[in-house]
Design a protein around this motif. Structure first.
Motif, PDB file in Angstrom:
ATOM      1  N   GLY A   1       0.824  -1.209   0.000  1.00  0.00           N
ATOM      2  CA  GLY A   1       0.000   0.000   0.000  1.00  0.00           C
ATOM      3  C   GLY A   1       0.858   1.258   0.000  1.00  0.00           C
ATOM      4  O   GLY A   1       0.547   2.243  -0.668  1.00  0.00           O
ATOM      5  N   GLU A   2       1.970   1.220   0.762  1.00  0.00           N
ATOM      6  CA  GLU A   2       2.869   2.386   0.813  1.00  0.00           C
ATOM      7  C   GLU A   2       3.556   2.592  -0.541  1.00  0.00           C
ATOM      8  O   GLU A   2       3.682   3.721  -1.019  1.00  0.00           O
TER       9      GLU A   2
ATOM     10  N   VAL B   1      -9.339   7.815   1.610  1.00  0.00           N
ATOM     11  CA  VAL B   1      -8.425   8.972   1.588  1.00  0.00           C
ATOM     12  C   VAL B   1      -7.951   9.227   0.151  1.00  0.00           C
ATOM     13  O   VAL B   1      -7.962  10.362  -0.329  1.00  0.00           O
ATOM     14  N   LEU B   2      -7.543   8.157  -0.533  1.00  0.00           N
ATOM     15  CA  LEU B   2      -7.031   8.343  -1.894  1.00  0.00           C
ATOM     16  C   LEU B   2      -8.122   8.782  -2.865  1.00  0.00           C
ATOM     17  O   LEU B   2      -7.908   9.658  -3.695  1.00  0.00           O
ATOM     18  N   MET B   3      -9.316   8.199  -2.716  1.00  0.00           N
ATOM     19  CA  MET B   3     -10.404   8.597  -3.619  1.00  0.00           C
ATOM     20  C   MET B   3     -10.768  10.063  -3.411  1.00  0.00           C
ATOM     21  O   MET B   3     -11.020  10.786  -4.359  1.00  0.00           O
ATOM     22  N   GLU B   4     -10.766  10.496  -2.137  1.00  0.00           N
ATOM     23  CA  GLU B   4     -11.045  11.912  -1.850  1.00  0.00           C
ATOM     24  C   GLU B   4      -9.959  12.783  -2.474  1.00  0.00           C
ATOM     25  O   GLU B   4     -10.246  13.852  -3.007  1.00  0.00           O
ATOM     26  N   LEU B   5      -8.705  12.294  -2.417  1.00  0.00           N
ATOM     27  CA  LEU B   5      -7.592  13.061  -3.003  1.00  0.00           C
ATOM     28  C   LEU B   5      -7.778  13.214  -4.519  1.00  0.00           C
ATOM     29  O   LEU B   5      -7.692  14.317  -5.063  1.00  0.00           O
TER      30      LEU B   5
ATOM     31  N   GLY C   1      -5.608  -3.263  -2.575  1.00  0.00           N
ATOM     32  CA  GLY C   1      -4.597  -3.586  -1.580  1.00  0.00           C
ATOM     33  C   GLY C   1      -4.508  -2.575  -0.453  1.00  0.00           C
ATOM     34  O   GLY C   1      -3.662  -2.702   0.421  1.00  0.00           O
ATOM     35  N   LEU C   2      -5.354  -1.555  -0.482  1.00  0.00           N
ATOM     36  CA  LEU C   2      -5.358  -0.594   0.625  1.00  0.00           C
ATOM     37  C   LEU C   2      -6.487  -0.931   1.593  1.00  0.00           C
ATOM     38  O   LEU C   2      -7.480  -1.544   1.207  1.00  0.00           O
ATOM     39  N   ASP C   3      -6.324  -0.500   2.853  1.00  0.00           N
ATOM     40  CA  ASP C   3      -7.409  -0.717   3.806  1.00  0.00           C
ATOM     41  C   ASP C   3      -8.539   0.275   3.487  1.00  0.00           C
ATOM     42  O   ASP C   3      -8.325   1.237   2.746  1.00  0.00           O
ATOM     43  N   PRO C   4      -9.755   0.040   4.018  1.00  0.00           N
ATOM     44  CA  PRO C   4     -10.901   0.891   3.635  1.00  0.00           C
ATOM     45  C   PRO C   4     -10.650   2.379   3.865  1.00  0.00           C
ATOM     46  O   PRO C   4     -11.033   3.204   3.041  1.00  0.00           O
ATOM     47  N   HIS C   5      -9.967   2.719   4.964  1.00  0.00           N
ATOM     48  CA  HIS C   5      -9.713   4.133   5.236  1.00  0.00           C
ATOM     49  C   HIS C   5      -8.768   4.711   4.166  1.00  0.00           C
ATOM     50  O   HIS C   5      -9.008   5.778   3.612  1.00  0.00           O
TER      51      HIS C   5
END
Ligand SMILES: Nc1ncnc2c1ncn2[C@@H]1O[C@H](COP(=O)(O)OP(=O)(O)OP(=O)(O)O)[C@@H](O)[C@H]1O
Ligand SMILES: [Mg+2]
Length: 287
Positions: free
Chosen positions: A151-152, A185-189, A177-181
């Protein structure tokens, strides 16, 4: 301007000596501004292959493309400024490990800007800004990208593309592969970048909840062919979902279940759990 596909086919040479058409006869237009597009389709339907054509990382075996006024055909052309074009269309790969190669995260993010002659100190500033944008703190800048989690790594490869400030962003499964939070965060970005700058963003995803909630336009591939190109609302109301063995968003699935089982007349097309709750309350207080 933007990206135009004209009857594009890409045929891979396969080991069994038979060729394999990963995408077939695709014609579509992506504007250089104001697009927020989800590219969906089952595994192996040709999404990554299509994405790699968008910045001429891959050439068509039939048909041609026009990308920011450069014509891309099956042969590499000395007159085409590929570097320039790849700066305009930033592509984040499905597997970020292929994209990271420097010994620190900072150098990795700075690579693109430096390559395009951004002064060193400015590139450093861009790296710091980009790492924060993807939700990682400054301490990551000195780390070795190969020692990061999946994820990183994904976030660092996204930061590397953001630092180049492309006009069109193409992201191949950036939230897998990212956790729900982290996904949220990425979708908001991406949605923020799109809203504030008007940049066009194309995201490959299997997540229909995200598709319904965030996107203006959806392109569906089926066996390498274009199966749908329109709004999420039209897609989820059509039988394309069933034909393509795609999932409905969870809100729609849950409301449909209630509607069918209880025979309640609900508007099942709600994009978020909150909207679904309001619709449920509406019918319950109404009755
Ligand atoms: N280098 C290659 N050589 C031969 N065949 C390939 C190659 N890359 C991909 N393919 C085949 O082309 C088809 C489309 O692959 P692609 O990676 O574009 O699919 P995708 O829609 O991105 O799938 P996923 O959802 O699994 O990422 C697949 O059947 C795949 O096996
Ligand atoms: Mg893929």
């Amino acid at each position: 301007m933007g990206i135009r596909f004209y009857n594009v086919t890409h045929e891979y040479d396969s080991y069994s000596k038979k060729t394999y058409k990963a995408i077939q006869n695709i014609s579509l237009s992506i504007e250089s501004k104001d697009e927020f597009i989800a590219l969906v389709g089952h595994t192996g339907s040709g999404k990554s292959t299509l994405a790699k054509h968008m910045n001429a990382l891959m050439f068509p075996t039939e048909g041609y493309l026009n990308i920011f006024n450069e014509t891309i055909t099956k042969k590499r052309d000395k007159k085409v400024k590929y570097n320039n074009l790849r700066r305009q269309v930033g592509l984040v790969f499905q597997f970020p490990e292929y994209q990271l190669f420097e010994e620190t995260v900072e150098k990795d993010i700075m690579f693109g800007p430096l390559n395009y002659k951004v002064p060193f100190e400015e590139a450093k500033r861009l790296a710091k800004e980009a790492i924060q944008l993807v939700g990682l703190d400054d301490s990551y800048l000195k780390r070795n990208p190969f020692n990061l989690s999946g994820g990183e790594k994904k976030r660092v490869s996204i930061a590397g593309i953001l630092a180049m400030d492309p006009k069109i962003l193409v992201l191949d499964e950036p939230t897998s592969g990212l956790d729900p939070h982290g996904r949220q965060v990425l979708m908001e970005l991406f949605s923020d970048i799109h809203r504030k700058t008007g940049k066009s963003v194309i995201i490959i995803t299997h997540d229909m909840d995200l598709v319904y909630r965030y996107f203006k336009r959806v392109i569906v591939l089926k066996d390498g062919m274009l199966s749908f190109d329109g709004s999420p609302d039209d897609l989820f109301r059509s039988d394309i979902i069933e034909q393509n063995h795609l999932d409905l968003p969870n809100t729609v699935k849950a409301l449909k279940y209630i509607k069918d089982k209880q025979g309640i007349n609900l508007d099942i097309y709600q994009k978020t759990p909150e909207e679904a709750a309001i619709e449920l309350r509406r019918v319950m207080t109404h009755e």
